[in-house]
Design a protein around this motif. Structure first.
Motif, PDB file in Angstrom:
ATOM      1  N   MET A 163       0.830  -1.202   0.000  1.00 42.43           N
ATOM      2  CA  MET A 163       0.000   0.000   0.000  1.00 42.43           C
ATOM      3  C   MET A 163       0.868   1.256   0.000  1.00 42.43           C
ATOM      4  O   MET A 163       0.621   2.200  -0.758  1.00 42.43           O
ATOM      5  CB  MET A 163      -0.909   0.012   1.223  1.00 42.43           C
ATOM      6  N   ILE A 164       1.903   1.269   0.840  1.00 42.00           N
ATOM      7  CA  ILE A 164       2.798   2.424   0.888  1.00 42.00           C
ATOM      8  C   ILE A 164       3.544   2.576  -0.431  1.00 42.00           C
ATOM      9  O   ILE A 164       3.598   3.670  -1.011  1.00 42.00           O
ATOM     10  CB  ILE A 164       3.792   2.287   2.061  1.00 42.00           C
ATOM     11  N   ALA A 165       4.107   1.477  -0.931  1.00 42.32           N
ATOM     12  CA  ALA A 165       4.877   1.525  -2.180  1.00 42.32           C
ATOM     13  C   ALA A 165       4.039   2.017  -3.344  1.00 42.32           C
ATOM     14  O   ALA A 165       4.540   2.701  -4.250  1.00 42.32           O
ATOM     15  CB  ALA A 165       5.452   0.146  -2.489  1.00 42.32           C
ATOM     16  N   SER A 166       2.755   1.706  -3.341  1.00 42.01           N
ATOM     17  CA  SER A 166       1.874   2.074  -4.455  1.00 42.01           C
ATOM     18  C   SER A 166       1.419   3.523  -4.405  1.00 42.01           C
ATOM     19  O   SER A 166       0.820   4.013  -5.362  1.00 42.01           O
ATOM     20  CB  SER A 166       0.631   1.173  -4.458  1.00 42.01           C
ATOM     21  N   ASN A 167       1.714   4.221  -3.308  1.00 40.74           N
ATOM     22  CA  ASN A 167       1.209   5.579  -3.146  1.00 40.74           C
ATOM     23  C   ASN A 167       2.288   6.643  -3.065  1.00 40.74           C
ATOM     24  O   ASN A 167       1.966   7.823  -2.871  1.00 40.74           O
ATOM     25  CB  ASN A 167       0.329   5.654  -1.891  1.00 40.74           C
ATOM     26  N   VAL A 168       3.548   6.254  -3.196  1.00 42.10           N
ATOM     27  CA  VAL A 168       4.637   7.230  -3.117  1.00 42.10           C
ATOM     28  C   VAL A 168       5.457   7.190  -4.404  1.00 42.10           C
ATOM     29  O   VAL A 168       5.480   6.191  -5.116  1.00 42.10           O
ATOM     30  CB  VAL A 168       5.545   6.970  -1.900  1.00 42.10           C
ATOM     31  N   ARG A 169       6.124   8.298  -4.689  1.00 39.04           N
ATOM     32  CA  ARG A 169       6.876   8.418  -5.943  1.00 39.04           C
ATOM     33  C   ARG A 169       8.199   7.658  -5.894  1.00 39.04           C
ATOM     34  O   ARG A 169       8.687   7.192  -6.909  1.00 39.04           O
ATOM     35  CB  ARG A 169       7.147   9.901  -6.229  1.00 39.04           C
ATOM     36  N   HIS A 170       8.813   7.598  -4.720  1.00 44.56           N
ATOM     37  CA  HIS A 170      10.141   6.986  -4.588  1.00 44.56           C
ATOM     38  C   HIS A 170      10.048   5.831  -3.590  1.00 44.56           C
ATOM     39  O   HIS A 170      10.600   5.887  -2.487  1.00 44.56           O
ATOM     40  CB  HIS A 170      11.159   8.032  -4.122  1.00 44.56           C
ATOM     41  N   SER A 171       9.369   4.770  -4.006  1.00 40.57           N
ATOM     42  CA  SER A 171       9.077   3.681  -3.076  1.00 40.57           C
ATOM     43  C   SER A 171      10.341   3.020  -2.538  1.00 40.57           C
ATOM     44  O   SER A 171      10.392   2.625  -1.368  1.00 40.57           O
ATOM     45  CB  SER A 171       8.184   2.639  -3.756  1.00 40.57           C
ATOM     46  N   GLU A 172      11.378   2.897  -3.383  1.00 42.23           N
ATOM     47  CA  GLU A 172      12.586   2.217  -2.918  1.00 42.23           C
ATOM     48  C   GLU A 172      13.262   3.013  -1.802  1.00 42.23           C
ATOM     49  O   GLU A 172      13.822   2.438  -0.857  1.00 42.23           O
ATOM     50  CB  GLU A 172      13.558   1.983  -4.089  1.00 42.23           C
ATOM     51  N   VAL A 173      13.198   4.344  -1.883  1.00 46.81           N
ATOM     52  CA  VAL A 173      13.792   5.188  -0.843  1.00 46.81           C
ATOM     53  C   VAL A 173      12.932   5.158   0.420  1.00 46.81           C
ATOM     54  O   VAL A 173      13.438   4.970   1.532  1.00 46.81           O
ATOM     55  CB  VAL A 173      13.960   6.636  -1.353  1.00 46.81           C
ATOM     56  N   VAL A 174      11.640   5.354   0.245  1.00 44.29           N
ATOM     57  CA  VAL A 174      10.736   5.395   1.397  1.00 44.29           C
ATOM     58  C   VAL A 174      10.746   4.076   2.164  1.00 44.29           C
ATOM     59  O   VAL A 174      10.879   4.048   3.396  1.00 44.29           O
ATOM     60  CB  VAL A 174       9.301   5.753   0.952  1.00 44.29           C
ATOM     61  N   LEU A 175      10.639   2.956   1.459  1.00 36.23           N
ATOM     62  CA  LEU A 175      10.631   1.660   2.145  1.00 36.23           C
ATOM     63  C   LEU A 175      11.977   1.362   2.792  1.00 36.23           C
ATOM     64  O   LEU A 175      12.033   0.759   3.876  1.00 36.23           O
ATOM     65  CB  LEU A 175      10.254   0.550   1.164  1.00 36.23           C
ATOM     66  N   SER A 176      13.050   1.788   2.162  1.00 32.82           N
ATOM     67  CA  SER A 176      14.377   1.577   2.763  1.00 32.82           C
ATOM     68  C   SER A 176      14.524   2.404   4.037  1.00 32.82           C
ATOM     69  O   SER A 176      15.072   1.921   5.043  1.00 32.82           O
ATOM     70  CB  SER A 176      15.471   1.951   1.758  1.00 32.82           C
ATOM     71  N   ASP A 177      14.036   3.640   4.009  1.00 35.49           N
ATOM     72  CA  ASP A 177      14.101   4.469   5.214  1.00 35.49           C
ATOM     73  C   ASP A 177      13.223   3.898   6.329  1.00 35.49           C
ATOM     74  O   ASP A 177      13.593   3.938   7.505  1.00 35.49           O
ATOM     75  CB  ASP A 177      13.678   5.906   4.893  1.00 35.49           C
ATOM     76  N   LEU A 178      12.060   3.366   5.961  1.00 37.38           N
ATOM     77  CA  LEU A 178      11.204   2.736   6.964  1.00 37.38           C
ATOM     78  C   LEU A 178      11.895   1.532   7.601  1.00 37.38           C
ATOM     79  O   LEU A 178      11.806   1.311   8.810  1.00 37.38           O
ATOM     80  CB  LEU A 178       9.874   2.306   6.342  1.00 37.38           C
ATOM     81  N   ARG A 179      12.594   0.759   6.789  1.00 37.50           N
ATOM     82  CA  ARG A 179      13.314  -0.399   7.330  1.00 37.50           C
ATOM     83  C   ARG A 179      14.453   0.060   8.253  1.00 37.50           C
ATOM     84  O   ARG A 179      14.744  -0.592   9.263  1.00 37.50           O
ATOM     85  CB  ARG A 179      13.848  -1.270   6.196  1.00 37.50           C
ATOM     86  N   ALA A 180      15.097   1.171   7.895  1.00 33.74           N
ATOM     87  CA  ALA A 180      16.151   1.712   8.752  1.00 33.74           C
ATOM     88  C   ALA A 180      15.565   2.177  10.083  1.00 33.74           C
ATOM     89  O   ALA A 180      16.159   1.949  11.156  1.00 33.74           O
ATOM     90  CB  ALA A 180      16.863   2.868   8.051  1.00 33.74           C
ATOM     91  N   GLN A 181      14.394   2.827  10.044  1.00 33.05           N
ATOM     92  CA  GLN A 181      13.715   3.219  11.278  1.00 33.05           C
ATOM     93  C   GLN A 181      13.403   2.000  12.135  1.00 33.05           C
ATOM     94  O   GLN A 181      13.627   1.993  13.352  1.00 33.05           O
ATOM     95  CB  GLN A 181      12.406   3.940  10.963  1.00 33.05           C
ATOM     96  N   MET A 182      12.864   0.989  11.480  1.00 30.22           N
ATOM     97  CA  MET A 182      12.476  -0.226  12.183  1.00 30.22           C
ATOM     98  C   MET A 182      13.690  -0.889  12.835  1.00 30.22           C
ATOM     99  O   MET A 182      13.647  -1.298  14.003  1.00 30.22           O
ATOM    100  CB  MET A 182      11.803  -1.193  11.213  1.00 30.22           C
ATOM    101  N   ALA A 183      14.792  -0.964  12.098  1.00 28.41           N
ATOM    102  CA  ALA A 183      16.002  -1.589  12.629  1.00 28.41           C
ATOM    103  C   ALA A 183      16.537  -0.811  13.834  1.00 28.41           C
ATOM    104  O   ALA A 183      16.942  -1.406  14.850  1.00 28.41           O
ATOM    105  CB  ALA A 183      17.068  -1.679  11.540  1.00 28.41           C
ATOM    106  N   SER A 184      16.511   0.524  13.748  1.00 32.90           N
ATOM    107  CA  SER A 184      16.989   1.342  14.862  1.00 32.90           C
ATOM    108  C   SER A 184      16.111   1.156  16.088  1.00 32.90           C
ATOM    109  O   SER A 184      16.609   1.023  17.218  1.00 32.90           O
ATOM    110  CB  SER A 184      17.026   2.821  14.453  1.00 32.90           C
ATOM    111  N   ALA A 185      14.796   1.150  15.873  1.00 33.56           N
ATOM    112  CA  ALA A 185      13.869   0.964  16.991  1.00 33.56           C
ATOM    113  C   ALA A 185      14.048  -0.411  17.623  1.00 33.56           C
ATOM    114  O   ALA A 185      14.023  -0.559  18.855  1.00 33.56           O
ATOM    115  CB  ALA A 185      12.433   1.155  16.516  1.00 33.56           C
ATOM    116  N   GLN A 186      14.235  -1.441  16.791  1.00 27.72           N
ATOM    117  CA  GLN A 186      14.427  -2.795  17.313  1.00 27.72           C
ATOM    118  C   GLN A 186      15.744  -2.923  18.070  1.00 27.72           C
ATOM    119  O   GLN A 186      15.798  -3.541  19.144  1.00 27.72           O
ATOM    120  CB  GLN A 186      14.373  -3.804  16.166  1.00 27.72           C
ATOM    121  N   ASN A 187      16.815  -2.357  17.523  1.00 30.25           N
ATOM    122  CA  ASN A 187      18.105  -2.409  18.202  1.00 30.25           C
ATOM    123  C   ASN A 187      18.050  -1.677  19.542  1.00 30.25           C
ATOM    124  O   ASN A 187      18.589  -2.147  20.555  1.00 30.25           O
ATOM    125  CB  ASN A 187      19.200  -1.810  17.325  1.00 30.25           C
TER     126      ASN A 187
END
Length: 350
Positions: A163-187
């Motif tokens: 859903m997120i990837a289908s609604n943003v212009r730069h999905s590879e950047v946005v999803l990568s940043d979300l994964r970085a957020q997730m990794a930081s929060a988990q660590n």
């Protein structure tokens, strides 16, 4: 509570803040977008099991104060399990506009939820018209993500990712940043859990109670040094369309150890995206008061308790959904002038 003597309390406070900071810089290094890597438009927060805001990272602002409480309104503590990752970007409950997206991860100690870490970052794109004040409603400004699970028990919710990837212009950047957020929060959550086990804490609640109470006490003591009275200051700006000036009006009432911030005299909400939401207005005003009156007090939910804010829904300082809010900073930047203008009239010169 006696085990939290002043020395132990200061050590724990600094250790917890250091964990948030370390992982925030991990996010900055791992991020794909320049708005995070270069501008460092991100922040991190620590919360107890009730969603009480305990502290935040040195980098970034504290406008994620209410995020975890809103997560817990949607998902009961019993509904959250190890391996879950929550996500949201509702401007009225997270960061004030859609680009500010928060991910929240539970801290797990002995298989029980002991608290939460939340990492917020400004996404490069969230769809809509883009990062401007041109929109006339939040529907035009992009994708609003409600309080949902991005991961559930370590399993990705691919529907949300798609859903997120289908609604943003730069999905590879946005999803990568979300994964970085997730990794930081988990660590951060895992390191927090390690520290808690080391010192024998099974939950952050008891520590939060002590920290918040001491911050409230110190904040109130600092406010008592400000002369009692009502102080008024207003600021004008051309606004966005320059049809008529925008007024940011503040009546500050100081009585004993309490402060009331009343924005009732401000302009009505604007048709364009320069409006503020209630919690973002309060966070910016709190930051100004903290810098001027209690700069050495631990910043957490306790330092907010002496402050009451009055901002009628529908004014530019508390816009009603679905008002456009993407460029809320264009109005928010005038809050320091209003707050410091009131303090000047109070004769505050510390």
């Amino acid at each position: 509570m006696t085990r939290f003597d002043p020395v132990t309390l200061e050590i724990l406070w600094n250790r917890l803040k250091a964990i948030l900071d370390d992982e925030l810089y991990g996010l900055i290094r791992a991020a794909f977008s320049p708005v995070i890597r270069e501008a460092k438009d991100c922040s991190a927060g620590l919360y107890d099991t009730k969603g009480n805001f305990m502290t935040h990272s040195e980098e970034g602002e504290s406008h994620i104060r209410m995020t975890c409480k809103f997560f817990l309104e949607k998902h009961d503590l019993d509904d959250i399990q190890p391996g879950d990752v929550l996500i949201a970007n509702d401007p009225w409950k997270v960061g004030g506009h859609l680009n500010d997206t928060s991910v929240c991860v539970p801290i797990v100690v002995k298989d029980k939820i002991a608290g939460f870490t939340c990492y917020l970052a400004h996404q490069l794109d969230i769809g809509g018209r883009g990062f401007s004040a041109d929109s006339t409603s939040t529907y035009e400004e992009g994708l609003l993500i409600p309080f949902v699970k991005l991961f559930q028990a370590d399993e990705p919710n691919m529907d949300v990712f798609e859903m997120i990837a289908s609604n943003v212009r730069h999905s590879e950047v946005v999803l990568s940043d979300l994964r970085a957020q997730m990794a930081s929060a988990q660590n951060a959550a895992q390191t927090m859990a390690d520290v808690m086990e080391e010192v024998g804490m099974e939950t952050l609640d008891e520590l939060a109670e002590v920290l918040l109470s001491k911050s409230e006490e110190a904040t109130r003591k600092a406010i008592e040094a400000v002369p009692d009275g009502e102080y008024y200051h207003e600021v004008f700006t051309d606004g966005y369309d320059a049809a008529e000036p925008i007024k940011i009006a503040l009546k500050m009432t100081v009585k004993g150890s309490d402060i009331v911030l009343d924005w009732s005299g401000s302009s009505e909400q604007n048709m364009y995206g320069i409006n503020l939401v209630y919690h973002h207005t309060l966070a910016l005003a709190h930051q100004c008061l903290m810098c001027a009156i209690w700069p050495r007090v631990r910043d957490n939910e306790g330092s907010y308790r002496p402050i009451e804010q009055i901002a009628p829904e529908g004014c530019i300082m508390n816009a009603a959904y679905p008002a456009a809010v993407m460029a809320r900073h264009l109005t928010g930047f005038y809050i320091p002038s209003a707050v410091f203008g009131c303090l000047e009239k109070a004769g505050w010169k510390d």
